[in-house]
Design a protein around this motif. Structure first.
Motif, PDB file in Angstrom:
ATOM      1  N   TRP A  48       0.845  -1.193   0.000  1.00 40.33           N
ATOM      2  CA  TRP A  48       0.000   0.000   0.000  1.00 40.33           C
ATOM      3  C   TRP A  48       0.880   1.243   0.000  1.00 40.33           C
ATOM      4  O   TRP A  48       1.907   1.310   0.670  1.00 40.33           O
ATOM      5  N   SER A  49       0.466   2.228  -0.764  1.00 38.17           N
ATOM      6  CA  SER A  49       1.124   3.527  -0.777  1.00 38.17           C
ATOM      7  C   SER A  49       0.073   4.587  -1.082  1.00 38.17           C
ATOM      8  O   SER A  49      -0.718   4.421  -2.020  1.00 38.17           O
ATOM      9  N   ASP A  50       0.085   5.657  -0.306  1.00 36.84           N
ATOM     10  CA  ASP A  50      -0.824   6.767  -0.592  1.00 36.84           C
ATOM     11  C   ASP A  50      -0.578   7.336  -1.985  1.00 36.84           C
ATOM     12  O   ASP A  50      -1.492   7.872  -2.601  1.00 36.84           O
ATOM     13  N   ARG A  51       0.652   7.185  -2.480  1.00 34.64           N
ATOM     14  CA  ARG A  51       0.990   7.695  -3.823  1.00 34.64           C
ATOM     15  C   ARG A  51       0.232   6.945  -4.916  1.00 34.64           C
ATOM     16  O   ARG A  51       0.111   7.442  -6.030  1.00 34.64           O
ATOM     17  N   LEU A  52      -0.244   5.724  -4.603  1.00 33.57           N
ATOM     18  CA  LEU A  52      -0.959   4.928  -5.596  1.00 33.57           C
ATOM     19  C   LEU A  52      -2.469   5.039  -5.453  1.00 33.57           C
ATOM     20  O   LEU A  52      -3.216   4.390  -6.181  1.00 33.57           O
ATOM     21  N   ALA A  53      -2.917   5.875  -4.522  1.00 32.58           N
ATOM     22  CA  ALA A  53      -4.357   6.035  -4.288  1.00 32.58           C
ATOM     23  C   ALA A  53      -4.930   7.069  -5.245  1.00 32.58           C
ATOM     24  O   ALA A  53      -4.283   8.056  -5.597  1.00 32.58           O
ATOM     25  N   ARG A  54      -6.145   6.820  -5.628  1.00 30.06           N
ATOM     26  CA  ARG A  54      -6.850   7.763  -6.495  1.00 30.06           C
ATOM     27  C   ARG A  54      -7.777   8.611  -5.638  1.00 30.06           C
ATOM     28  O   ARG A  54      -7.848   8.435  -4.418  1.00 30.06           O
ATOM     29  N   GLU A  55      -8.497   9.507  -6.269  1.00 34.92           N
ATOM     30  CA  GLU A  55      -9.484  10.316  -5.562  1.00 34.92           C
ATOM     31  C   GLU A  55     -10.423   9.387  -4.802  1.00 34.92           C
ATOM     32  O   GLU A  55     -10.885   8.381  -5.332  1.00 34.92           O
ATOM     33  N   LEU A  98      -6.856   2.306  -3.972  1.00 35.63           N
ATOM     34  CA  LEU A  98      -5.742   2.006  -4.871  1.00 35.63           C
ATOM     35  C   LEU A  98      -6.199   2.134  -6.312  1.00 35.63           C
ATOM     36  O   LEU A  98      -7.279   1.641  -6.677  1.00 35.63           O
ATOM     37  N   CYS A  99      -5.409   2.785  -7.137  1.00 32.24           N
ATOM     38  CA  CYS A  99      -5.813   3.000  -8.534  1.00 32.24           C
ATOM     39  C   CYS A  99      -5.665   1.710  -9.339  1.00 32.24           C
ATOM     40  O   CYS A  99      -4.777   0.885  -9.105  1.00 32.24           O
ATOM     41  N   GLY A 100      -6.560   1.542 -10.278  1.00 30.11           N
ATOM     42  CA  GLY A 100      -6.555   0.361 -11.135  1.00 30.11           C
ATOM     43  C   GLY A 100      -5.290   0.222 -11.949  1.00 30.11           C
ATOM     44  O   GLY A 100      -4.835  -0.890 -12.222  1.00 30.11           O
ATOM     45  N   GLN A 101      -4.688   1.345 -12.333  1.00 34.10           N
ATOM     46  CA  GLN A 101      -3.465   1.283 -13.129  1.00 34.10           C
ATOM     47  C   GLN A 101      -2.344   0.588 -12.370  1.00 34.10           C
ATOM     48  O   GLN A 101      -1.566  -0.169 -12.943  1.00 34.10           O
ATOM     49  N   ALA A 102      -2.273   0.809 -11.058  1.00 29.90           N
ATOM     50  CA  ALA A 102      -1.246   0.156 -10.240  1.00 29.90           C
ATOM     51  C   ALA A 102      -1.501  -1.346 -10.177  1.00 29.90           C
ATOM     52  O   ALA A 102      -0.561  -2.152 -10.279  1.00 29.90           O
ATOM     53  N   THR A 120       3.732  -8.197 -23.559  1.00 31.89           N
ATOM     54  CA  THR A 120       2.307  -8.390 -23.345  1.00 31.89           C
ATOM     55  C   THR A 120       1.580  -8.328 -24.684  1.00 31.89           C
ATOM     56  O   THR A 120       1.767  -7.389 -25.454  1.00 31.89           O
ATOM     57  N   VAL A 121       0.739  -9.317 -24.947  1.00 28.02           N
ATOM     58  CA  VAL A 121      -0.108  -9.330 -26.133  1.00 28.02           C
ATOM     59  C   VAL A 121      -1.511  -8.873 -25.755  1.00 28.02           C
ATOM     60  O   VAL A 121      -2.157  -8.122 -26.474  1.00 28.02           O
ATOM     61  N   GLN A 122      -1.972  -9.336 -24.592  1.00 29.13           N
ATOM     62  CA  GLN A 122      -3.333  -9.015 -24.149  1.00 29.13           C
ATOM     63  C   GLN A 122      -3.383  -9.088 -22.633  1.00 29.13           C
ATOM     64  O   GLN A 122      -2.727  -9.924 -22.020  1.00 29.13           O
ATOM     65  N   GLN A 123      -4.145  -8.165 -22.040  1.00 31.60           N
ATOM     66  CA  GLN A 123      -4.439  -8.225 -20.613  1.00 31.60           C
ATOM     67  C   GLN A 123      -5.851  -7.710 -20.418  1.00 31.60           C
ATOM     68  O   GLN A 123      -6.197  -6.624 -20.875  1.00 31.60           O
ATOM     69  N   SER A 124      -6.649  -8.513 -19.734  1.00 35.71           N
ATOM     70  CA  SER A 124      -8.015  -8.132 -19.403  1.00 35.71           C
ATOM     71  C   SER A 124      -8.153  -8.189 -17.887  1.00 35.71           C
ATOM     72  O   SER A 124      -7.845  -9.212 -17.281  1.00 35.71           O
ATOM     73  N   THR A 125      -8.614  -7.090 -17.300  1.00 33.45           N
ATOM     74  CA  THR A 125      -8.675  -7.001 -15.844  1.00 33.45           C
ATOM     75  C   THR A 125     -10.087  -6.626 -15.407  1.00 33.45           C
ATOM     76  O   THR A 125     -10.712  -5.746 -16.002  1.00 33.45           O
ATOM     77  N   THR A 126     -10.556  -7.303 -14.366  1.00 30.06           N
ATOM     78  CA  THR A 126     -11.815  -6.924 -13.734  1.00 30.06           C
ATOM     79  C   THR A 126     -11.515  -6.521 -12.300  1.00 30.06           C
ATOM     80  O   THR A 126     -10.721  -7.157 -11.615  1.00 30.06           O
ATOM     81  N   PHE A 127     -12.137  -5.446 -11.874  1.00 27.55           N
ATOM     82  CA  PHE A 127     -11.951  -4.923 -10.525  1.00 27.55           C
ATOM     83  C   PHE A 127     -13.202  -5.240  -9.723  1.00 27.55           C
ATOM     84  O   PHE A 127     -14.306  -4.903 -10.138  1.00 27.55           O
ATOM     85  N   GLN A 128     -13.021  -5.896  -8.574  1.00 23.96           N
ATOM     86  CA  GLN A 128     -14.170  -6.396  -7.839  1.00 23.96           C
ATOM     87  C   GLN A 128     -14.433  -5.664  -6.528  1.00 23.96           C
ATOM     88  O   GLN A 128     -15.570  -5.611  -6.082  1.00 23.96           O
ATOM     89  N   ARG A 129     -13.384  -5.132  -5.905  1.00 20.08           N
ATOM     90  CA  ARG A 129     -13.535  -4.424  -4.629  1.00 20.08           C
ATOM     91  C   ARG A 129     -12.471  -3.338  -4.546  1.00 20.08           C
ATOM     92  O   ARG A 129     -11.368  -3.521  -5.024  1.00 20.08           O
ATOM     93  N   PRO A 130     -12.768  -2.241  -3.872  1.00 16.87           N
ATOM     94  CA  PRO A 130     -11.727  -1.231  -3.662  1.00 16.87           C
ATOM     95  C   PRO A 130     -10.712  -1.720  -2.627  1.00 16.87           C
ATOM     96  O   PRO A 130     -11.026  -2.525  -1.756  1.00 16.87           O
ATOM     97  N   VAL A 131      -9.495  -1.222  -2.764  1.00 16.69           N
ATOM     98  CA  VAL A 131      -8.422  -1.520  -1.810  1.00 16.69           C
ATOM     99  C   VAL A 131      -8.039  -0.213  -1.137  1.00 16.69           C
ATOM    100  O   VAL A 131      -7.697   0.756  -1.815  1.00 16.69           O
ATOM    101  N   VAL A 132      -8.102  -0.204   0.196  1.00 16.00           N
ATOM    102  CA  VAL A 132      -7.738   0.982   0.959  1.00 16.00           C
ATOM    103  C   VAL A 132      -6.820   0.561   2.100  1.00 16.00           C
ATOM    104  O   VAL A 132      -7.217  -0.234   2.955  1.00 16.00           O
ATOM    105  N   GLY A 133      -5.616   1.092   2.090  1.00 17.06           N
ATOM    106  CA  GLY A 133      -4.704   0.921   3.219  1.00 17.06           C
ATOM    107  C   GLY A 133      -4.138  -0.465   3.438  1.00 17.06           C
ATOM    108  O   GLY A 133      -3.633  -0.747   4.518  1.00 17.06           O
TER     109      GLY A 133
END
Length: 135
Positions: A41-48, A52-56, A81-94
């Motif tokens: 975890w890093s506050d630098r990787l947190a979004r508004e 945690l931001c999806g890009q990280a 990388t040829v392909q990457q598909s990502t699904t986000f299921q829950r937020p991550v905080v701290g």
């Protein structure tokens, strides 16, 4: 050849851009066709909003796949990388995220993997990746 944690950490140091290294990823496990990395975890990787931001998460999944493919091949080889598909299921905080990769198929020119990203054994995101092996 079995890859060690030190070998995997060396791959991280030698083959990734500085901004990936800035994520602070550490290799927790590596073996024949699997790897687990920790994204601290890093506050630098947190979004508004403070999660945690999806890009990280996507960058961590992509990076962990390289380590898993390297483990399956017995060492690092050039790949992309040829392909990457990502699904986000829950937020991550701290909390740190464990990024676990399982190679589902590896051939002469392509590797396929499933990536689970979890906090406290709860899946927060999932990715599937395809890599081209260049050597």
């Amino acid at each position: 050849m079995t890859m060690t944690l030190d070998d995997a950490d060396q791959i991280l140091r030698d083959n990734f851009a500085p901004w990936i290294q800035d994520l602070g990823l550490t290799v927790e496990a590596v073996g024949d066709g699997h790897a687990t990395l920790r994204l601290p975890w890093s506050d630098r990787l947190a979004r508004e909003g403070g999660s945690l931001c999806g890009q990280a998460l996507m960058a961590a999944a992509d990076t962990a796949t390289v380590i898993a493919v390297s483990g399956a091949r017995g060492g690092y080889v050039p790949m992309t990388t040829v392909q990457q598909s990502t699904t986000f299921q829950r937020p991550v905080v701290g909390k740190d995220v464990l990024v676990t990769v399982r190679i589902t198929k590896i051939g002469r020119t392509l590797a396929f993997a499933d990536v689970t990203m979890a906090v406290d054994d709860v899946t927060v995101a999932h990715a599937s990746t395809v890599y081209a092996l260049l050597a």
